[in-house]
Design an enzyme around this catalytic site. Sequence first.
Site, mmCIF file in Angstrom:
data_model
loop_
_atom_site.group_PDB
_atom_site.id
_atom_site.type_symbol
_atom_site.label_atom_id
_atom_site.label_comp_id
_atom_site.label_asym_id
_atom_site.label_seq_id
_atom_site.Cartn_x
_atom_site.Cartn_y
_atom_site.Cartn_z
ATOM 1 N N GLU A 168 5.682 4.439 -17.115
ATOM 2 C CA GLU A 168 6.376 5.525 -16.382
ATOM 3 C C GLU A 168 6.738 6.471 -17.300
ATOM 4 O O GLU A 168 7.763 6.287 -17.938
ATOM 5 C CB GLU A 168 7.514 4.876 -15.364
ATOM 6 C CG GLU A 168 8.427 5.863 -14.543
ATOM 7 C CD GLU A 168 7.435 7.143 -14.097
ATOM 8 O OE1 GLU A 168 7.046 6.987 -12.870
ATOM 9 O OE2 GLU A 168 7.603 8.274 -14.320
ATOM 10 N N TYR A 206 8.572 22.879 -12.031
ATOM 11 C CA TYR A 206 7.299 22.909 -12.469
ATOM 12 C C TYR A 206 6.793 24.198 -13.431
ATOM 13 O O TYR A 206 6.292 23.970 -14.456
ATOM 14 C CB TYR A 206 6.179 22.735 -11.146
ATOM 15 C CG TYR A 206 4.917 22.569 -11.383
ATOM 16 C CD1 TYR A 206 4.480 21.276 -12.045
ATOM 17 C CD2 TYR A 206 3.735 23.520 -11.005
ATOM 18 C CE1 TYR A 206 3.058 21.409 -12.377
ATOM 19 C CE2 TYR A 206 2.451 23.434 -11.142
ATOM 20 C CZ TYR A 206 2.116 22.219 -12.026
ATOM 21 O OH TYR A 206 0.605 21.936 -12.411
HETATM 22 N N1 LIG Z 1 -5.174 20.385 -10.212
HETATM 23 C C1 LIG Z 1 -4.882 21.547 -10.501
HETATM 24 O O1 LIG Z 1 -5.245 22.717 -9.740
HETATM 25 C C2 LIG Z 1 -3.962 21.691 -11.500
HETATM 26 C C3 LIG Z 1 -3.544 23.291 -11.751
HETATM 27 C C4 LIG Z 1 -2.709 23.663 -12.831
HETATM 28 C C5 LIG Z 1 -2.260 22.601 -13.488
HETATM 29 N N2 LIG Z 1 -2.679 21.274 -13.213
HETATM 30 C C6 LIG Z 1 -1.957 20.064 -14.243
HETATM 31 O O2 LIG Z 1 -2.895 19.115 -14.617
HETATM 32 C C7 LIG Z 1 -2.219 18.048 -14.766
HETATM 33 C C8 LIG Z 1 -3.004 16.842 -13.845
HETATM 34 O O3 LIG Z 1 -2.938 17.308 -12.562
HETATM 35 P P1 LIG Z 1 -3.909 16.684 -11.542
HETATM 36 O O4 LIG Z 1 -3.954 17.429 -10.450
HETATM 37 O O5 LIG Z 1 -4.968 15.867 -11.987
HETATM 38 O O6 LIG Z 1 -2.849 15.493 -10.975
HETATM 39 P P2 LIG Z 1 -3.082 13.894 -10.039
HETATM 40 O O7 LIG Z 1 -1.921 13.815 -9.476
HETATM 41 O O8 LIG Z 1 -4.656 14.198 -9.322
HETATM 42 O O9 LIG Z 1 -3.415 13.065 -11.242
HETATM 43 C C9 LIG Z 1 -2.315 12.867 -12.158
HETATM 44 C C10 LIG Z 1 -2.195 11.369 -12.744
HETATM 45 O O10 LIG Z 1 -1.048 11.241 -13.478
HETATM 46 C C11 LIG Z 1 -0.037 10.147 -13.166
HETATM 47 N N3 LIG Z 1 1.005 10.452 -13.497
HETATM 48 C C12 LIG Z 1 1.791 11.307 -12.876
HETATM 49 N N4 LIG Z 1 3.026 11.459 -13.457
HETATM 50 C C13 LIG Z 1 3.210 10.248 -14.095
HETATM 51 C C14 LIG Z 1 4.329 9.737 -14.727
HETATM 52 N N5 LIG Z 1 5.480 10.161 -14.628
HETATM 53 N N6 LIG Z 1 4.158 8.643 -15.564
HETATM 54 C C15 LIG Z 1 3.087 8.028 -15.574
HETATM 55 N N7 LIG Z 1 1.833 8.531 -15.002
HETATM 56 C C16 LIG Z 1 2.180 9.694 -14.250
HETATM 57 C C17 LIG Z 1 -0.374 10.203 -11.616
HETATM 58 O O11 LIG Z 1 -0.206 8.748 -11.179
HETATM 59 C C18 LIG Z 1 -2.006 10.277 -11.611
HETATM 60 O O12 LIG Z 1 -2.838 9.282 -11.887
HETATM 61 C C19 LIG Z 1 -0.906 18.210 -14.258
HETATM 62 O O13 LIG Z 1 0.044 18.052 -15.533
HETATM 63 C C20 LIG Z 1 -0.794 19.428 -13.618
HETATM 64 O O14 LIG Z 1 0.445 20.248 -14.050
HETATM 65 C C21 LIG Z 1 -3.369 20.869 -12.293
#
Ligand SMILES: NC(=O)c1ccc[n+]([C@@H]2O[C@H](COP(=O)([O-])OP(=O)(O)OC[C@H]3O[C@@H](n4cnc5c(N)ncnc54)[C@H](O)[C@@H]3O)[C@@H](O)[C@H]2O)c1
Length: 259
Positions: free
Chosen positions: A64, A155
């Site tokens: 975590e 965020y």
């Molecule tokens: N999806 C988008 O369009 C988008 C846009 C801009 C930025 N982002 C960035 O991309 C990154 C990934 O996003 P995503 O859309 O793939 O998210 P997602 O939720 O689909 O996947 C994120 C993964 O990280 C894990 N996770 C998150 N917080 C955690 C913690 N505190 N400890 C351990 N594991 C943790 C979650 O369990 C999950 O498996 C993020 O940092 C987000 O800011 C995404």
Amino acid sequence: MDLNLKDKVIIVTGGSKGIGLGIVESLIREEAIPVIITRNKASVDEVIEVFKTQGTNITYALAELTDPEQCKNAVQSVVDKHGRIDGLVNNAGVNDGVGLESGDYEGFMSSLKRNVVHYYLMAHYALPELKKSKGAIVNIGSKTADTGQGGTSGYAASNGGRNALTREWAVELLPYSIRVNALIVAECYTPLYEKWISTFPDKEEKLAAITKNIPLENRMTSAEEIGDTVAFLLSSKSSHTTGQLLYVDGGYTHLDRSI
Ligand SMILES: NC(=O)c1ccc[n+]([C@@H]2O[C@H](COP(=O)([O-])OP(=O)(O)OC[C@H]3O[C@@H](n4cnc5c(N)ncnc54)[C@H](O)[C@@H]3O)[C@@H](O)[C@H]2O)c1
């Protein structure tokens, strides 16, 4: 192009889903050794099982990431298992909607811990190994640092922090030839995105309104496109690139709105 990433040990936080998984898949295609760090045992077990049956070299550590001790232990477990770290991809995070009106002190501080504090901690703990390997760091960021979104102060502040830390570490780590870059995402359909878009009354309508404004091909960026660019930034093929914020977003953040 061979990115020379074969057998390089690369940590990917949040690598069992969404963008992180896209990055892991790109690294596997390059024959690197991705190490997923996540709190999500069910999803990581599933991913590891699939990759192992394909004979892929991949491992994981559960953590975590809002808990500093767990960040430290996760990095240590990578060193114990692999004896080295060649790259760190800080990716885990959540657009958690802690707004100026809707939020409070505790919520704001928690959002920073969910989104930027562990970026610092993971880099801090991985640094001794990255110094030995002259490794690279890639921080995943969001366009919200540039554009705002409304209702998500924690965020947005975290993403501003991710960008600033990218430049700051690029400078601090020059003496060790450790390169630090950020890859900025705008719209990529992932489990996190699905959760966010589902907060709108008409999800399909909102989705169509967004994609029509993405200049290049009016479509979302795929996790594969992000993963491939991250692999390039980690590799020696980008050996003189550091301190850069690279927008892999089909032109969404910067191109003319009227096109
Ligand atoms: N999806 C988008 O369009 C988008 C846009 C801009 C930025 N982002 C960035 O991309 C990154 C990934 O996003 P995503 O859309 O793939 O998210 P997602 O939720 O689909 O996947 C994120 C993964 O990280 C894990 N996770 C998150 N917080 C955690 C913690 N505190 N400890 C351990 N594991 C943790 C979650 O369990 C999950 O498996 C993020 O940092 C987000 O800011 C995404």
